[in-house]
Design a protein around this motif. Structure first.
Motif, mmCIF file in Angstrom:
data_model
loop_
_atom_site.group_PDB
_atom_site.id
_atom_site.type_symbol
_atom_site.label_atom_id
_atom_site.label_comp_id
_atom_site.label_asym_id
_atom_site.label_seq_id
_atom_site.Cartn_x
_atom_site.Cartn_y
_atom_site.Cartn_z
ATOM 1 N N TRP A 1 0.659 -1.449 -0.023
ATOM 2 C CA TRP A 1 -0.178 0.012 0.088
ATOM 3 C C TRP A 1 0.736 1.223 0.131
ATOM 4 O O TRP A 1 0.740 2.153 -0.941
ATOM 5 C CB TRP A 1 -1.171 0.069 0.991
ATOM 6 C CG TRP A 1 -2.009 0.917 1.178
ATOM 7 C CD1 TRP A 1 -2.045 2.306 2.015
ATOM 8 C CD2 TRP A 1 -3.095 1.027 0.083
ATOM 9 N NE1 TRP A 1 -3.137 2.993 1.483
ATOM 10 C CE2 TRP A 1 -3.551 2.430 0.656
ATOM 11 C CE3 TRP A 1 -3.506 0.403 -0.677
ATOM 12 C CZ2 TRP A 1 -5.171 2.775 -0.163
ATOM 13 C CZ3 TRP A 1 -4.722 0.912 -1.682
ATOM 14 C CH2 TRP A 1 -5.638 1.975 -1.266
ATOM 15 N N PRO A 2 1.988 1.557 0.754
ATOM 16 C CA PRO A 2 2.597 2.786 0.732
ATOM 17 C C PRO A 2 3.096 2.874 -0.661
ATOM 18 O O PRO A 2 3.287 3.970 -0.968
ATOM 19 C CB PRO A 2 3.679 2.265 1.821
ATOM 20 C CG PRO A 2 3.233 1.407 2.628
ATOM 21 C CD PRO A 2 2.515 0.551 1.929
ATOM 22 N N ALA A 3 3.956 1.998 -1.346
ATOM 23 C CA ALA A 3 4.276 2.122 -2.603
ATOM 24 C C ALA A 3 2.939 2.748 -3.832
ATOM 25 O O ALA A 3 3.381 3.384 -4.450
ATOM 26 C CB ALA A 3 4.874 0.787 -3.238
ATOM 27 N N LEU A 4 1.966 1.990 -3.353
ATOM 28 C CA LEU A 4 0.927 2.406 -4.557
ATOM 29 C C LEU A 4 0.562 4.014 -4.132
ATOM 30 O O LEU A 4 0.063 4.598 -4.952
ATOM 31 C CB LEU A 4 -0.389 1.397 -3.942
ATOM 32 C CG LEU A 4 -1.779 1.542 -4.890
ATOM 33 C CD1 LEU A 4 -2.146 0.243 -4.972
ATOM 34 C CD2 LEU A 4 -2.745 2.674 -4.390
ATOM 35 N N LEU A 5 0.545 4.206 -2.956
ATOM 36 C CA LEU A 5 0.145 5.652 -2.330
ATOM 37 C C LEU A 5 1.344 6.452 -3.154
ATOM 38 O O LEU A 5 0.868 7.746 -3.496
ATOM 39 C CB LEU A 5 0.223 6.122 -1.056
ATOM 40 C CG LEU A 5 -1.231 5.413 -0.274
ATOM 41 C CD1 LEU A 5 -1.243 5.762 1.243
ATOM 42 C CD2 LEU A 5 -2.383 6.192 -0.709
ATOM 43 N N GLU A 6 2.568 6.171 -3.037
ATOM 44 C CA GLU A 6 3.319 6.880 -3.547
ATOM 45 C C GLU A 6 3.521 7.218 -5.000
ATOM 46 O O GLU A 6 3.849 8.404 -5.332
ATOM 47 C CB GLU A 6 4.877 6.091 -3.110
ATOM 48 C CG GLU A 6 6.109 6.982 -3.657
ATOM 49 C CD GLU A 6 6.311 8.335 -3.090
ATOM 50 O OE1 GLU A 6 7.079 9.108 -3.476
ATOM 51 O OE2 GLU A 6 5.871 8.398 -1.908
ATOM 52 N N ARG A 7 2.918 6.050 -5.623
ATOM 53 C CA ARG A 7 2.647 6.302 -7.174
ATOM 54 C C ARG A 7 1.487 6.996 -7.387
ATOM 55 O O ARG A 7 1.241 7.818 -8.636
ATOM 56 C CB ARG A 7 2.679 4.991 -7.987
ATOM 57 C CG ARG A 7 2.663 4.941 -9.235
ATOM 58 C CD ARG A 7 2.833 3.725 -9.891
ATOM 59 N NE ARG A 7 2.697 3.591 -11.357
ATOM 60 C CZ ARG A 7 2.873 2.602 -12.221
ATOM 61 N NH1 ARG A 7 3.080 1.400 -11.744
ATOM 62 N NH2 ARG A 7 2.762 2.827 -13.466
ATOM 63 N N HIS A 8 0.440 6.789 -6.789
ATOM 64 C CA HIS A 8 -1.040 7.303 -7.300
ATOM 65 C C HIS A 8 -1.526 8.418 -6.319
ATOM 66 O O HIS A 8 -2.371 9.008 -6.770
ATOM 67 C CB HIS A 8 -2.037 6.004 -7.428
ATOM 68 C CG HIS A 8 -1.453 5.274 -8.299
ATOM 69 N ND1 HIS A 8 -1.230 5.317 -9.771
ATOM 70 C CD2 HIS A 8 -0.871 3.971 -8.190
ATOM 71 C CE1 HIS A 8 -1.052 4.400 -10.504
ATOM 72 N NE2 HIS A 8 -0.922 3.326 -9.420
ATOM 73 N N GLY A 9 -1.227 8.249 -4.962
ATOM 74 C CA GLY A 9 -1.929 9.363 -4.044
ATOM 75 C C GLY A 9 -1.579 10.549 -4.319
ATOM 76 O O GLY A 9 -2.226 11.333 -3.976
#
Length: 243
Positions: A232-240
């Protein structure tokens, strides 16, 4: 006289018990059929969700899936997959972890009132999620295989009360896709496996046999949630950052 009349009934009961079997509930849903079908479609889909997001969660299986403990809705006997609307307590406890992740506004479930009778693609699920104002859709499915280690082959049916010398292993592969409700863009895909060797007590009845399957699936689902939380942290870094 009455004692002799009861004898055939008892014999029939015992014989029927000897051939009693447990049938696994069914196969996993083909998540590849729900993802974009071509390279062009994959690149055409774009992430448009604005964080924080709400997530619609759907448990999908094969069209003919049927178990002793859960119900299905949509696609039963038709279409490419069915949606399991009932959720077990162990699954809900794991999903609560997702609801506490950063930038997650909440989780919602798809119920039978929102689903058509025939399910062919991710579109039907995304349309149902849109009616609930969910930004993302999390699809997950189980593929469970029973394997007889004595004969080195998979089992489509299990005889209850078999010999204690036989060993049966249960392997569950849990797979998931996290998709954008509006576009079908796939944010991430997950797959984990859990395996246990069945105890002889698991095959005493259909209830205990099904409990063995559920135990392995619960373990696989917990590992699946671990992978989502970890990524989840990597997904937020890319899309959040598009918030």
């Amino acid at each position: 006289m009455k004692r002799f009349m009861m004898l055939p009934i008892i014999v029939v009961f015992l014989l029927s018990g000897c051939v009693s079997t447990y049938l696994p509930p069914g196969d996993k849903a083909d998540l590849q059929a729900l993802a974009p079908q071509s390279i062009q479609e994959g690149f055409a889909a774009k992430p448009v969700a604005t964080f924080p997001v709400s997530i619609a969660v759907a448990h999908v299986q094969s069209p003919d899936y049927a178990s002793y403990t859960v119900q299905q809705s949509g696609g039963s006997g038709a279409g490419r997959y069915s949606v399991i609307t009932a959720r077990e307590p162990e699954e809900q406890a794991e999903l609560d972890r997702l609801s506490r992740l950063p930038q997650v506004a909440g989780l919602v479930s798809l119920n039978r009132l929102l689903l058509p009778p025939r399910l062919e693609s991710d579109k039907e699920l995304r349309e149902a999620a849109a009616r609930l104002q969910a930004d993302l859709v999390l699809l997950y499915t189980y593929g469970t295989i029973f394997f007889d280690t004595n004969t080195s082959r998979s089992m489509s049916a299990i005889s209850l009360g078999f010999s204690l010398s036989r060993k049966v292993s249960v392997t569950t592969t849990a797979s998931a896709l996290l998709m954008d409700t509006r576009t079908g863009y796939v944010y991430s895909a997950y797959e984990v496996t859990a395996r246990k060797e069945a105890r002889s007590s698991w095959w005493a009845s259909r209830d205990t046999a099904d409990e063995g399957r559920r135990s392995t699936e619960h373990e696989a689902f917990a590992r699946l949630m671990d992978e989502i939380v970890k990524s989840w942290p990597a997904l937020l870094e890319r899309h959040g950052k598009k918030t």
